[in-house]
Scaffold this motif. Structure first.
Motif, PDB file in Angstrom:
ATOM      1  N   ASP A 102       0.841  -1.196   0.000  1.00  0.00           N
ATOM      2  CA  ASP A 102       0.000   0.000   0.000  1.00  0.00           C
ATOM      3  C   ASP A 102       0.877   1.246   0.000  1.00  0.00           C
ATOM      4  N   ARG A 103       0.561   2.130  -0.920  1.00  0.00           N
ATOM      5  CA  ARG A 103       1.270   3.406  -1.019  1.00  0.00           C
ATOM      6  C   ARG A 103       0.429   4.490  -0.352  1.00  0.00           C
ATOM      7  N   ILE A 104       1.057   5.249   0.535  1.00  0.00           N
ATOM      8  CA  ILE A 104       0.367   6.301   1.283  1.00  0.00           C
ATOM      9  C   ILE A 104       1.040   7.629   0.950  1.00  0.00           C
ATOM     10  N   ASP A 105       0.297   8.514   0.288  1.00  0.00           N
ATOM     11  CA  ASP A 105       0.809   9.829  -0.098  1.00  0.00           C
ATOM     12  C   ASP A 105      -0.001  10.917   0.592  1.00  0.00           C
ATOM     13  N   ASP A 106       0.616  12.075   0.701  1.00  0.00           N
ATOM     14  CA  ASP A 106      -0.060  13.233   1.272  1.00  0.00           C
ATOM     15  C   ASP A 106       0.632  14.490   0.769  1.00  0.00           C
ATOM     16  N   SER A 107      -0.079  15.606   0.814  1.00  0.00           N
ATOM     17  CA  SER A 107       0.471  16.889   0.395  1.00  0.00           C
ATOM     18  C   SER A 107      -0.211  17.985   1.201  1.00  0.00           C
ATOM     19  N   PHE A 108       0.580  18.825   1.846  1.00  0.00           N
ATOM     20  CA  PHE A 108       0.027  19.896   2.669  1.00  0.00           C
ATOM     21  C   PHE A 108       1.065  21.001   2.817  1.00  0.00           C
ATOM     22  N   ILE A 109       0.606  22.138   3.302  1.00  0.00           N
ATOM     23  CA  ILE A 109       1.451  23.314   3.495  1.00  0.00           C
ATOM     24  C   ILE A 109       1.399  23.708   4.964  1.00  0.00           C
ATOM     25  N   CYS A 110       2.551  23.981   5.538  1.00  0.00           N
ATOM     26  CA  CYS A 110       2.630  24.412   6.930  1.00  0.00           C
ATOM     27  C   CYS A 110       3.642  25.544   7.045  1.00  0.00           C
ATOM     28  N   LYS A 111       3.627  26.213   8.191  1.00  0.00           N
ATOM     29  CA  LYS A 111       4.450  27.405   8.392  1.00  0.00           C
ATOM     30  C   LYS A 111       5.554  27.111   9.396  1.00  0.00           C
ATOM     31  N   SER A 112       6.765  27.556   9.065  1.00  0.00           N
ATOM     32  CA  SER A 112       7.915  27.345   9.939  1.00  0.00           C
ATOM     33  C   SER A 112       7.954  28.409  11.030  1.00  0.00           C
ATOM     34  N   SER A 113       8.921  28.276  11.929  1.00  0.00           N
ATOM     35  CA  SER A 113       9.020  29.216  13.046  1.00  0.00           C
ATOM     36  C   SER A 113       9.421  30.617  12.592  1.00  0.00           C
ATOM     37  N   ASP A 114      10.091  30.743  11.433  1.00  0.00           N
ATOM     38  CA  ASP A 114      10.463  32.058  10.914  1.00  0.00           C
ATOM     39  C   ASP A 114       9.470  32.580   9.882  1.00  0.00           C
ATOM     40  N   GLY A 115       8.267  31.983   9.830  1.00  0.00           N
ATOM     41  CA  GLY A 115       7.199  32.497   8.985  1.00  0.00           C
ATOM     42  C   GLY A 115       7.257  32.092   7.530  1.00  0.00           C
ATOM     43  N   VAL A 116       8.037  31.077   7.179  1.00  0.00           N
ATOM     44  CA  VAL A 116       8.150  30.622   5.792  1.00  0.00           C
ATOM     45  C   VAL A 116       7.140  29.506   5.553  1.00  0.00           C
ATOM     46  N   LEU A 117       6.409  29.601   4.441  1.00  0.00           N
ATOM     47  CA  LEU A 117       5.464  28.550   4.071  1.00  0.00           C
ATOM     48  C   LEU A 117       6.206  27.426   3.360  1.00  0.00           C
ATOM     49  N   VAL A 118       6.032  26.217   3.858  1.00  0.00           N
ATOM     50  CA  VAL A 118       6.746  25.050   3.339  1.00  0.00           C
ATOM     51  C   VAL A 118       5.726  24.008   2.898  1.00  0.00           C
ATOM     52  N   LYS A 193       5.297  30.768  -2.027  1.00  0.00           N
ATOM     53  CA  LYS A 193       5.199  32.219  -1.904  1.00  0.00           C
ATOM     54  C   LYS A 193       3.755  32.656  -2.111  1.00  0.00           C
ATOM     55  N   GLY A 194       3.406  33.753  -1.471  1.00  0.00           N
ATOM     56  CA  GLY A 194       2.048  34.260  -1.570  1.00  0.00           C
ATOM     57  C   GLY A 194       1.215  33.859  -0.363  1.00  0.00           C
ATOM     58  N   GLU A 195      -0.018  34.282  -0.375  1.00  0.00           N
ATOM     59  CA  GLU A 195      -0.933  33.983   0.716  1.00  0.00           C
ATOM     60  C   GLU A 195      -1.675  32.677   0.427  1.00  0.00           C
ATOM     61  N   ILE A 196      -1.591  31.762   1.364  1.00  0.00           N
ATOM     62  CA  ILE A 196      -2.241  30.459   1.244  1.00  0.00           C
ATOM     63  C   ILE A 196      -3.225  30.316   2.403  1.00  0.00           C
ATOM     64  N   LYS A 197      -4.444  29.928   2.077  1.00  0.00           N
ATOM     65  CA  LYS A 197      -5.464  29.780   3.117  1.00  0.00           C
ATOM     66  C   LYS A 197      -5.386  28.414   3.797  1.00  0.00           C
ATOM     67  N   ASN A 198      -5.169  27.381   3.012  1.00  0.00           N
ATOM     68  CA  ASN A 198      -5.185  26.018   3.559  1.00  0.00           C
ATOM     69  C   ASN A 198      -3.822  25.658   4.148  1.00  0.00           C
ATOM     70  N   VAL A 199      -3.493  26.289   5.263  1.00  0.00           N
ATOM     71  CA  VAL A 199      -2.244  26.003   5.963  1.00  0.00           C
ATOM     72  C   VAL A 199      -2.558  25.121   7.165  1.00  0.00           C
ATOM     73  N   VAL A 200      -1.838  24.018   7.282  1.00  0.00           N
ATOM     74  CA  VAL A 200      -2.068  23.081   8.381  1.00  0.00           C
ATOM     75  C   VAL A 200      -1.562  23.702   9.677  1.00  0.00           C
ATOM     76  N   LYS A 201      -2.430  23.754  10.669  1.00  0.00           N
ATOM     77  CA  LYS A 201      -2.039  24.300  11.965  1.00  0.00           C
ATOM     78  C   LYS A 201      -1.398  23.205  12.809  1.00  0.00           C
TER      79      LYS A 201
END
Length: 269
Positions: A102-118, A193-201
């Motif tokens: 079974d292959r398990i994939d995922d994709s999400f965006i989160c914010k680092s401690s210095d405010g960079v979206l990764v 880069k840019g404003e992203i709404k769906n950021v994982v908290k």
């Protein structure tokens, strides 16, 4: 007849351009990764350069990872970059994917401690088929751990730990108790880069099963015992026969003395 107008000679723009040396970040000891021409130094900003991790680390095991660097600063004829994307070659992933896994994939965006979206795209592969509920739990634990880790570190530390494979090893310890894994990779890591709404908290991971150091020590103990036994056997083989006999005789004498002392203690009692 009117004189023919003289045509202006075309200007060769390439003669006006200057070559700029592109350097990798401090993570890779500012190695030279390329050169690029530009009319003005400011025109170098935002340009990207691709390089293979094998050439930067001098390690053949890293040839499946491609890196993209982006120019962020210029000083004179030197351009300094930052790591923009870390990507595992799709052909490397296909080598692991087989039937009855079974292959398990995922994709999400989160914010680092210095405010960079990764953006992170983890990849898990089980050793055999599993149920959807277990696969969902593994995906959720992976997302929770990575979001918590990114929120606690700056972007440079995140890039360093992913390149050095520290994040992947720790992630395996958090997930493997649910089901055995064949592979665990961060397939893609990149700047957004840019404003992203769906950021994982980020959320607390205290309720997750932490990496067990005791299990790792238990795995090492048999190996250490084998090494100790091998060392003892080597020393025994190195000793001459007369010395071996003396050692055996001395051991027997010690045992007989201990038995005599025990008998005397019993008689006195």
């Amino acid at each position: 007849m009117s004189k023919a107008k003289k045509l202006a000679k075309p200007i060769d723009i390439w003669k006006k351009k200057r070559w700029h040396t592109i350097l990798a970040p401090k993570l890779f000891n500012n190695q030279v990764i390329g050169e690029s021409p530009a009319l003005e130094p400011n025109m170098m900003l935002g340009r990207t350069v691709m390089a293979n991790l094998m050439h930067l680390t001098r390690d053949m095991k890293n040839q499946h990872v491609d890196l993209t660097f982006e120019v962020e600063k210029i000083q004179g004829d030197t351009a300094y970059t930052q790591l923009k994307t870390y990507e595992v070659n799709p052909a490397y992933i296909k080598r692991f994917v087989r039937r009855n896994r079974d292959r398990i994939d995922d994709s999400f965006i989160c914010k680092s401690s210095d405010g960079v979206l990764v953006q992170l795209k983890p990849f898990l592969l089980t050793r055999s088929l599993t149920t959807k509920s277990i696969a969902t739990k593994m995906r959720n634990i992976t997302r929770r751990y990575l979001a918590h880790y990114v929120s606690q570190n700056d972007y440079e530390s995140i890039a360093r730990d992913i390149v050095n494979y520290r994040v992947q090893r720790t992630l395996v310890d958090y997930v493997k108790h649910l089901y055995p894994l064949k592979a665990c990779e961060i397939r893609v890591m990149g700047l957004v880069k840019g404003e992203i709404k769906n950021v994982v908290k980020p959320s607390s991971i205290d309720d997750l099963t932490p990496p067990s150091n005791e299990r790792q020590q238990q795995r090492r103990r048999p190996r250490e015992m084998r090494e100790i036994k091998a060392g003892v056997q080597e020393t025994e083989h190195a000793l001459p026969m007369n010395v071996k006999r003396k050692v055996q005789v001395e051991g027997k004498e010690d045992l007989t003395e201990e038995k005599e002392e025990e008998v005397q203690e019993v008689k006195e009692a």
